[in-house]
Design an enzyme around this catalytic site. Structure first.
Site, short mmCIF file in Angstrom:
data_model
loop_
_atom_site.label_atom_id
_atom_site.label_comp_id
_atom_site.label_asym_id
_atom_site.label_seq_id
_atom_site.Cartn_x
_atom_site.Cartn_y
_atom_site.Cartn_z
CG ASP A 330 -1.94 1.06 1.25
OD1 ASP A 330 -2.28 1.55 0.16
OD2 ASP A 330 -2.43 1.41 2.33
CE LYS A 444 -8.29 25.27 3.07
NZ LYS A 444 -9.37 25.66 3.98
CG ASP A 619 -2.51 1.50 6.60
OD1 ASP A 619 -3.29 1.24 5.67
OD2 ASP A 619 -1.93 2.59 6.71
CG ASP A 623 -4.78 -2.39 3.02
OD1 ASP A 623 -4.89 -2.31 1.79
OD2 ASP A 623 -4.39 -1.45 3.73
#
Length: 892
Positions: A330, A444, A619, A623
């Site tokens: 990963d 922003k 993690d 997964d």
């Protein structure tokens, strides 16, 4: 149309609900139809069944037969010592079985870990009233309230939201929080829909009213949990090799025992003598100490690896690492630090590295508005942690605040007066703050959007016209940052009059600059990748993140070097056939991005079908299925979820990808060490077998009793064999390619050396010692000796002692297949030295104490017997040194 593609009214109608929520009666009906919102555990084999299986594999069955024969022989012919042998064999079975069960036993806590990620109580609208309900009672159609910091309890469709952002890393692997709004989505895959909140993810910002449309195992979270449980157990190469070796030795032992039992019966040997002979053959040929010694060697290897920050959960995984050919890793949190930082900023047309704190401080004077936007325009919650100010929320906004705070002192309190929250369509966020100079508007967002609202640009402290040339410069800088894998944000501002109009805030802005943010690679990863390549191990990135980000990180850490590596997204992969996927995996450089949990597992399965030994790192919850499907799953210890850790075979305690290299090195050493102690253990099987063949073929007294054989297998040789199992890795082990998956643990080379060379020399020494004592005591061929005759007891003692003495020499010879004992040395392995001392102590106990004489059927032998034995040990040393010298010459 799918639910994420519908408008809010149509989505509500599709589940036959309203904003006022379900009635209690309808909710109860749906609860009975769809079941509780929880993850049901797949039925597994009971623990007691798995425990009993450890005593019924081939090795154990052979020993059970041997024990039964021993007890039967004692029943029909008492006084032969066979009951003692039967008890000893049963003890061996129990010790081996318990060790093996401890090795194999897994505490299945995956479901408990999954439940920890889900909230226990949720706010739900039922019958137009807001109430608190346990999450298990949620049903499709329920209307739920969520706020920043909440975990999402089920798969939900957003109905109303204010500044909603969700962290999907645990499910999709995306490193950045994703904005969500209630409008229809055009995405084909609903998990990518901008109005979808998935169970098990977290609200990073905002407030939301959502509609539940999937619960329990029907959620994406539930499907991953089911994949984790339902995926079949993968048999490690070591387990396969031990099973193969057990079958080979077991079948060979039984066949030899049966053949010679029949021959002995034909030759007229009494039935019970024949029984003793058959039991002895089986006991002699089966290395009873192999499985306990192997398990202990692996335990010691795991302790060494723990010191290098690698926790092994399943013992065979130690060796599996050594044969690994591919690591699927990963990106987020594994190759990178899983934290956003500002890497570059563009001010006035020039790009500066944000890591240069001195330069940042000098820029504040001319570009203070840029730093004010970064510091103030956010939705973070300020809190105190450890006596210091900290911010909770979107890590991207936290990175901007950290950058601004490091460049200038925290400004006086500039209260927020107004806000236009981030929206996926607007692609920007705006706030208004009170300052000593008057109201200040800050904004922003995406560079192309924010720049279009700007008419001026801040340059060297002056606000000048934003020309086309300057816009082109900004666009080029933005593209350059994006190509480096950065997330680029534009920052803008403008002073406001005391009385401003909310509707006219976002116009006539002043462009302040760009900020390029990244999730930086771990500093030690490039060297770890280089070592993997040097060791012949292929590393493939498999991530849920954006393709350009994945490619940029891969290039930065040296995972890809070519100009155009193959990048396969989840959408592309979905259209691949099995053949296309396997051909794609032949590419020298390949990256998988935007992949789902099922697709990651599909990649692992394809690699396994291509005959690779596959290790997978991860993690997140997403997964877990791939971690369990791979030959070895590697979870992160710090950032990894409990789900990933429970599904994995090993855990990196420091989340350091480089620790995998250390683990691979240890794993490669384990395979060679197993071969070392296997050679050592099998070598003494020959001097244990030859006495029985001589007993039958030449009608001599039995030179070695079964209980004496067990004293070697389970006693004297145990610690020295264990010492061979923990030899240090060869310094050049990581410069060699992974061993072939077709290379057997027990091969012809090992068999010839153990059985026909080392074992034969030891057998000559053992039989010579036996006849030396017999002839010295006046025995002549054909003479019968009772089992209690002192001469017979001394002769068997000499035979046993000869085996022990030659094995003491042999343990040093087995430390290397090719290197001389003089180059390897005698003192490099403390455990072997302690083992030799134990062997000496045990043989003295067996030979010279009343208890030892009584238990093992021995008698004290004189000094001249030892003087007769020692030259054979020297002969073993010399002949093996000659063999090694010839082997080195042939190898060049």
């Amino acid at each position: 149309m799918q639910i994420h593609q519908l408008s809010v009214p149509d989505a509500l109608a599709s589940l036959r609900t309203t904003l006022a929520g379900l009635s209690h009666a309808e909710a109860q009906r749906r609860f009975h139809e769809y079941g509780a919102n929880r993850l049901e555990q797949v039925t597994r084999e009971p623990l007691w069944v798995r425990f009993l299986k450890e005593f019924t594999h081939l090795f154990s069955l052979i020993l059970w037969v041997a024990a039964a024969l021993a007890f039967a022989a004692e029943w029909f012919a008492p006084g032969q010592g066979m009951a003692r042998l039967g008890v000893a064999v049963v003890v061996v079975i129990l010790v081996s079985g318990i060790f093996s069960f401890w090795q194999e036993h897994r505490v299945e806590q995956t479901l408990a870990a999954l439940r920890k990620l889900l909230p226990q109580q949720v706010e739900v609208i039922r019958d137009s009233k807001v109430c608190q309900l346990p999450l298990q009672q949620l049903v499709p159609g329920d209307i739920v309230f969520l706020a920043q910091g909440d975990h999402v309890p089920a798969d939900c469709r957003l109905l109303e939201g204010f500044g909603v952002k969700v962290n999907n890393a645990a499910i999709t692997g995306e490193s950045l929080p994703q904005a969500r709004d209630a409008g229809p989505s055009e995405e084909e895959e609903f998990t990518r829909g901008k109005n979808i909140l998935l169970a098990g993810t977290a609200m990073a910002a905002g407030q939301a009213k959502v509609m539940v449309f999937a619960t329990g195992l029907r959620t994406e979270f539930g499907k991953i949990a089911h994949l984790t449980q339902a995926s079949g157990e993968v048999t490690s190469p070591l387990r396969k090799e031990i099973a193969h070796l057990s079958r080979l030795i077991g079948i060979f032992a039984v066949l030899i025992g049966l053949v010679f039992f029949v021959i002995a019966y034909i030759l007229g040997i009494p039935l019970w003598d024949d029984f003793i002979f058959a039991v002895g053959i089986i006991v002699a040929m089966v290395p009873e100490g192999l499985l306990p010694t192997l398990t202990l060697a692996l335990v010691l290897a795991t302790q060494r690896m723990a010191k290098r920050n690698v926790l092994i959960r399943h013992l065979p995984s130690v060796e599996t690492l050594g044969s690994t050919t591919v690591i699927c890793t990963d990106k987020t949190g594994t190759l990178t630090e899983n934290r956003m930082t500002v890497k570059q900023i563009l001010l006035g047309g020039s790009v500066y590295p944000a890591s240069d704190s001195g330069k940042m401080e000098s820029l504040v004077k001319d570009y203070r508005p840029f730093f004010l936007v970064a510091r103030l325009c956010h939705d973070l919650r300020e809190c105190e942690q450890g006596g210091q100010c900290a911010f909770l929320g979107d890590p991207l906004e936290t990175a901007l605040v950290d950058m601004a705070s490091g460049a200038m002192p925290l400004p006086a309190e500039y209260p927020k007066l107004d806000e236009i929250p981030f929206d996926a369509d607007r692609m920007r966020q705006s706030t208004v703050h009170a300052t000593p100079e008057g109201p200040l508007f800050l904004c922003k967002g995406a560079p192309e959007v924010v720049a279009s609202l700007c008419t001026r640009i801040l340059t060297d402290g002056k606000e000048i016209i934003f020309t086309d040339n300057m816009r082109e410069t900004i666009r080029a800088a933005q593209e350059s940052m994006a190509e480096q894998g950065m997330r680029v944000l534009a920052l803008a501002y403008r002073p406001l009059p005391v009385q401003w109009q909310h509707a006219a805030l976002e116009e006539d802005l002043i462009f302040a600059g760009l900020a390029g943010l990244e999730d930086p690679p771990r500093p030690e990863v490039p060297e770890a990748i280089r070592k993997c390549h040097q060791a012949g191990i292929r590393v493939i990135m498999v991530t849920g993140d954006h393709p350009s980000t994945a490619r940029a990180i891969a290039r930065e850490i040296g995972l890809v070097r070519s100009a155009a590596p193959l990048v396969v997204t989840g959408e592309i992969l979905r259209g691949y056939s099995e053949t296309q996927l396997r051909l794609a995996l032949d590419e020298p450089e390949i990256i998988f991005a935007r992949v789902t949990a099922e697709q990651k597992m599909r990649i692992v399965d394809a690699l396994k079908r291509k005959q690779h030994i596959v290790a997978v790192t991860g993690d997140g919850v997403n997964d877990a299925p791939a971690l369990k499907s791979a030959h070895i799953g590697i979870a992160m210890g710090i950032t990894g979820t409990d789900v990933a850790k429970e599904a994995a075979d090993m855990v990196l305690l420091d989340d350091n990808f480089a620790s995998i290299v250390n683990a691979v090195e240890e794993g490669r050493a384990v395979f060679e060490n197993i071969r070392r102690f296997l050679t050592y253990i099998l070598a003494h099987n020959v001097p244990e077998l030859i006495p029985y063949l001589a007993f039958m073929l030449f009608q001599i007294p039995l030179p070695l009793t079964p209980i004496q054989i067990l004293s070697v297998d389970m006693g004297t040789d145990s610690l020295t064999a264990l010492g061979l199992g923990v030899e240090k890795p060869n310094p050049k082990v990581m410069e060699q390619p992974p061993r072939s998956r077709h290379e057997r643990l027990f091969n012809w080379s090992l068999a010839l050396r153990a059985y026909f060379f080392l074992g034969t020399i030891e057998a000559v020494a053992a039989m010579a010692g036996f006849f030396f004592v017999l002839h010295g005591g006046g025995w002549s061929y054909g003479q019968k000796l009772s089992l209690e005759d002192p001469l017979y007891l001394q002769a068997t003692t000499a035979c046993l002692s000869s085996i022990i003495v030659t094995q003491i020499v042999n343990v040093f010879l087995c430390r290397s297949r090719y290197r001389s004992i003089f180059s390897v040395g005698l003192f490099g392995n403390p455990l072997i030295l302690w083992g030799v001392l134990l062997e000496i102590a045990l043989i003295l106990f067996i030979d010279y104490t009343p208890w030892g004489n009584s238990i093992f059927g021995t008698a004290p032998i004189g000094g001249k017997v030892w003087l007769f034995i020692f030259p054979f040990a020297l002969m073993l040393l010399i002949l093996e040194e000659v063999r090694k010298r010839l082997a080195r010459a042939v190898a060049g």
